[in-house]
Write a protein that holds these residues in place. Sequence first.
Motif, PDB file in Angstrom:
ATOM      1  N   ASP A  76      53.552  -3.371 -20.665  1.00  7.01           N
ATOM      2  CA  ASP A  76      53.607  -3.883 -19.291  1.00  7.01           C
ATOM      3  C   ASP A  76      54.973  -3.585 -18.682  1.00  7.01           C
ATOM      4  O   ASP A  76      55.089  -3.299 -17.493  1.00  7.01           O
ATOM      5  N   PHE A  77      56.022  -3.627 -19.479  1.00  7.27           N
ATOM      6  CA  PHE A  77      57.365  -3.252 -19.034  1.00  7.27           C
ATOM      7  C   PHE A  77      57.352  -1.803 -18.534  1.00  7.27           C
ATOM      8  O   PHE A  77      57.866  -1.500 -17.454  1.00  7.27           O
ATOM      9  N   MET A  78      56.747  -0.903 -19.324  1.00 15.16           N
ATOM     10  CA  MET A  78      56.656   0.508 -18.919  1.00 15.16           C
ATOM     11  C   MET A  78      55.836   0.652 -17.634  1.00 15.16           C
ATOM     12  O   MET A  78      56.189   1.431 -16.745  1.00 15.16           O
ATOM     13  N   SER A  79      54.762  -0.099 -17.552  1.00 16.93           N
ATOM     14  CA  SER A  79      53.915  -0.056 -16.358  1.00 16.93           C
ATOM     15  C   SER A  79      54.688  -0.485 -15.117  1.00 16.93           C
ATOM     16  O   SER A  79      54.608   0.154 -14.063  1.00 16.93           O
ATOM     17  N   SER A  80      55.456  -1.554 -15.233  1.00 19.39           N
ATOM     18  CA  SER A  80      56.262  -2.022 -14.097  1.00 19.39           C
ATOM     19  C   SER A  80      57.348  -1.011 -13.733  1.00 19.39           C
ATOM     20  O   SER A  80      57.667  -0.829 -12.553  1.00 19.39           O
ATOM     21  N   ALA A  81      57.912  -0.350 -14.742  1.00 22.39           N
ATOM     22  CA  ALA A  81      58.907   0.690 -14.474  1.00 22.39           C
ATOM     23  C   ALA A  81      58.271   1.855 -13.715  1.00 22.39           C
ATOM     24  O   ALA A  81      58.893   2.425 -12.799  1.00 22.39           O
ATOM     25  N   ILE A  82      57.046   2.194 -14.059  1.00 28.27           N
ATOM     26  CA  ILE A  82      56.332   3.267 -13.350  1.00 28.27           C
ATOM     27  C   ILE A  82      56.093   2.870 -11.903  1.00 28.27           C
ATOM     28  O   ILE A  82      56.283   3.670 -10.981  1.00 28.27           O
ATOM     29  N   VAL A  83      55.706   1.620 -11.669  1.00 28.09           N
ATOM     30  CA  VAL A  83      55.493   1.145 -10.291  1.00 28.09           C
ATOM     31  C   VAL A  83      56.799   1.167  -9.518  1.00 28.09           C
ATOM     32  O   VAL A  83      56.836   1.553  -8.341  1.00 28.09           O
ATOM     33  N   ALA A 110      50.566 -16.009 -13.155  1.00 27.97           N
ATOM     34  CA  ALA A 110      51.125 -15.955 -11.798  1.00 27.97           C
ATOM     35  C   ALA A 110      51.524 -14.528 -11.432  1.00 27.97           C
ATOM     36  O   ALA A 110      51.259 -14.061 -10.316  1.00 27.97           O
ATOM     37  N   LEU A 111      52.135 -13.832 -12.364  1.00 28.59           N
ATOM     38  CA  LEU A 111      52.539 -12.437 -12.126  1.00 28.59           C
ATOM     39  C   LEU A 111      51.319 -11.558 -11.845  1.00 28.59           C
ATOM     40  O   LEU A 111      51.359 -10.693 -10.967  1.00 28.59           O
ATOM     41  N   THR A 112      50.238 -11.785 -12.563  1.00 31.07           N
ATOM     42  CA  THR A 112      49.000 -11.033 -12.348  1.00 31.07           C
ATOM     43  C   THR A 112      48.485 -11.242 -10.930  1.00 31.07           C
ATOM     44  O   THR A 112      48.154 -10.278 -10.226  1.00 31.07           O
ATOM     45  N   ILE A 113      48.434 -12.482 -10.508  1.00 33.75           N
ATOM     46  CA  ILE A 113      47.933 -12.800  -9.165  1.00 33.75           C
ATOM     47  C   ILE A 113      48.804 -12.140  -8.096  1.00 33.75           C
ATOM     48  O   ILE A 113      48.294 -11.542  -7.139  1.00 33.75           O
ATOM     49  N   ILE A 114      50.117 -12.226  -8.254  1.00 33.10           N
ATOM     50  CA  ILE A 114      51.039 -11.629  -7.278  1.00 33.10           C
ATOM     51  C   ILE A 114      50.865 -10.112  -7.226  1.00 33.10           C
ATOM     52  O   ILE A 114      50.809  -9.516  -6.147  1.00 33.10           O
ATOM     53  N   LYS A 115      50.743  -9.473  -8.390  1.00 33.13           N
ATOM     54  CA  LYS A 115      50.564  -8.013  -8.415  1.00 33.13           C
ATOM     55  C   LYS A 115      49.262  -7.608  -7.732  1.00 33.13           C
ATOM     56  O   LYS A 115      49.216  -6.617  -6.997  1.00 33.13           O
ATOM     57  N   PHE A 116      48.201  -8.347  -7.981  1.00 31.81           N
ATOM     58  CA  PHE A 116      46.923  -8.035  -7.332  1.00 31.81           C
ATOM     59  C   PHE A 116      47.015  -8.202  -5.812  1.00 31.81           C
ATOM     60  O   PHE A 116      46.485  -7.386  -5.057  1.00 31.81           O
ATOM     61  N   GLN A 117      47.705  -9.244  -5.355  1.00 35.95           N
ATOM     62  CA  GLN A 117      47.864  -9.444  -3.914  1.00 35.95           C
ATOM     63  C   GLN A 117      48.665  -8.309  -3.284  1.00 35.95           C
ATOM     64  O   GLN A 117      48.282  -7.768  -2.248  1.00 35.95           O
ATOM     65  N   TYR A 118      49.784  -7.944  -3.901  1.00 38.41           N
ATOM     66  CA  TYR A 118      50.589  -6.843  -3.386  1.00 38.41           C
ATOM     67  C   TYR A 118      49.832  -5.517  -3.432  1.00 38.41           C
ATOM     68  O   TYR A 118      49.973  -4.691  -2.536  1.00 38.41           O
ATOM     69  N   SER A 119      49.042  -5.320  -4.462  1.00 36.51           N
ATOM     70  CA  SER A 119      48.298  -4.061  -4.567  1.00 36.51           C
ATOM     71  C   SER A 119      47.303  -3.924  -3.419  1.00 36.51           C
ATOM     72  O   SER A 119      47.097  -2.826  -2.895  1.00 36.51           O
ATOM     73  N   MET A 154      59.441  -7.668  -6.895  1.00 37.79           N
ATOM     74  CA  MET A 154      58.479  -8.189  -7.818  1.00 37.79           C
ATOM     75  C   MET A 154      58.467  -7.365  -9.107  1.00 37.79           C
ATOM     76  O   MET A 154      58.344  -7.925 -10.192  1.00 37.79           O
ATOM     77  N   SER A 155      58.602  -6.049  -9.003  1.00 39.71           N
ATOM     78  CA  SER A 155      58.619  -5.217 -10.207  1.00 39.71           C
ATOM     79  C   SER A 155      59.858  -5.476 -11.054  1.00 39.71           C
ATOM     80  O   SER A 155      59.791  -5.411 -12.278  1.00 39.71           O
ATOM     81  N   TRP A 156      60.987  -5.779 -10.398  1.00 35.02           N
ATOM     82  CA  TRP A 156      62.191  -6.110 -11.162  1.00 35.02           C
ATOM     83  C   TRP A 156      61.980  -7.400 -11.956  1.00 35.02           C
ATOM     84  O   TRP A 156      62.377  -7.492 -13.121  1.00 35.02           O
ATOM     85  N   VAL A 157      61.374  -8.387 -11.339  1.00 35.98           N
ATOM     86  CA  VAL A 157      61.073  -9.649 -12.030  1.00 35.98           C
ATOM     87  C   VAL A 157      60.137  -9.372 -13.201  1.00 35.98           C
ATOM     88  O   VAL A 157      60.325  -9.883 -14.300  1.00 35.98           O
ATOM     89  N   SER A 158      59.138  -8.546 -12.956  1.00 34.47           N
ATOM     90  CA  SER A 158      58.190  -8.185 -14.005  1.00 34.47           C
ATOM     91  C   SER A 158      58.896  -7.485 -15.163  1.00 34.47           C
ATOM     92  O   SER A 158      58.607  -7.763 -16.339  1.00 34.47           O
ATOM     93  N   LEU A 159      59.818  -6.582 -14.852  1.00 40.72           N
ATOM     94  CA  LEU A 159      60.571  -5.882 -15.904  1.00 40.72           C
ATOM     95  C   LEU A 159      61.330  -6.878 -16.795  1.00 40.72           C
ATOM     96  O   LEU A 159      61.282  -6.783 -18.024  1.00 40.72           O
ATOM     97  N   ILE A 160      62.000  -7.816 -16.176  1.00 42.32           N
ATOM     98  CA  ILE A 160      62.794  -8.791 -16.929  1.00 42.32           C
ATOM     99  C   ILE A 160      61.895  -9.688 -17.773  1.00 42.32           C
ATOM    100  O   ILE A 160      62.128  -9.883 -18.975  1.00 42.32           O
ATOM    101  N   LEU A 161      60.840 -10.236 -17.153  1.00 41.69           N
ATOM    102  CA  LEU A 161      59.951 -11.143 -17.876  1.00 41.69           C
ATOM    103  C   LEU A 161      59.222 -10.451 -19.021  1.00 41.69           C
ATOM    104  O   LEU A 161      59.080 -11.020 -20.114  1.00 41.69           O
ATOM    105  N   THR A 162      58.758  -9.238 -18.785  1.00 45.14           N
ATOM    106  CA  THR A 162      58.014  -8.541 -19.835  1.00 45.14           C
ATOM    107  C   THR A 162      58.927  -8.126 -20.986  1.00 45.14           C
ATOM    108  O   THR A 162      58.506  -8.140 -22.140  1.00 45.14           O
ATOM    109  N   LEU A 163      60.173  -7.789 -20.686  1.00 38.54           N
ATOM    110  CA  LEU A 163      61.118  -7.458 -21.754  1.00 38.54           C
ATOM    111  C   LEU A 163      61.399  -8.683 -22.617  1.00 38.54           C
ATOM    112  O   LEU A 163      61.385  -8.603 -23.852  1.00 38.54           O
ATOM    113  N   ILE A 164      61.618  -9.824 -21.980  1.00 40.18           N
ATOM    114  CA  ILE A 164      61.840 -11.073 -22.724  1.00 40.18           C
ATOM    115  C   ILE A 164      60.614 -11.405 -23.577  1.00 40.18           C
ATOM    116  O   ILE A 164      60.734 -11.762 -24.750  1.00 40.18           O
TER     117      ILE A 164
END
Length: 187
Positions: free
Chosen positions: A38-45, A118-127, A1-11
């Motif tokens: 958000d890209f940096m945040s996902s990289a930290i995660v 959708a990404l927000t909801i998924i991150k909250f569920q995983y958290s 999920m973090s990899w997807v977040s990295l790609i989407l946030t960079l775009i």
Amino acid sequence: MSWVSLILTLIAAIGGIIGYVKAESTLILAFGMENLVDFMSSAIVLWRFYCPHGVDEAKLAKLQKREERASVAISMVIGILGTFVFTIGIFDLCEQEKDQDLDLLFTISFVSIIVFGALTIIKFQYSRELDSASLYKDGICSLIGTCLSGSLLLTTAIIDKAPNAWYIDPIVSLLIGLSAIVYGWKV
């Protein structure tokens, strides 16, 4: 999920910066900067959960230490994000520039609401499932991006109907930026 977040946030970050150049909307620049953060945040995660060679007690302790560091780092990132967004809002209020390409703003904001919502909801569920404060704060970063997208859609619709309401865009940037500053530095 973090990899997807990295790609989407960079775009989205690149799209936001290009959108700013084309439409001169501070809210879209704030959106682009938010996605960079958000890209940096996902990289930290990603760093927080990185454990390539299996898990034992020592590695679990190391990962727990990373959780604390990642949580603090993401809080600082949210505070920095708020500072960027707030500064962009002040700059736009002083310049009094009107948004140019409203169709581009509508398109970017609508797609971003769906994707980052959708990404927000998924991150909250995983958290919750992983009991991870850092992943929760990464979800907050995505939530801020979703709020910026929603604000962009709403203010663009208002500006489309009332072009003299140009000031709504920077005021929303100021409010969202101030909220992120307070949340990031308070937490």
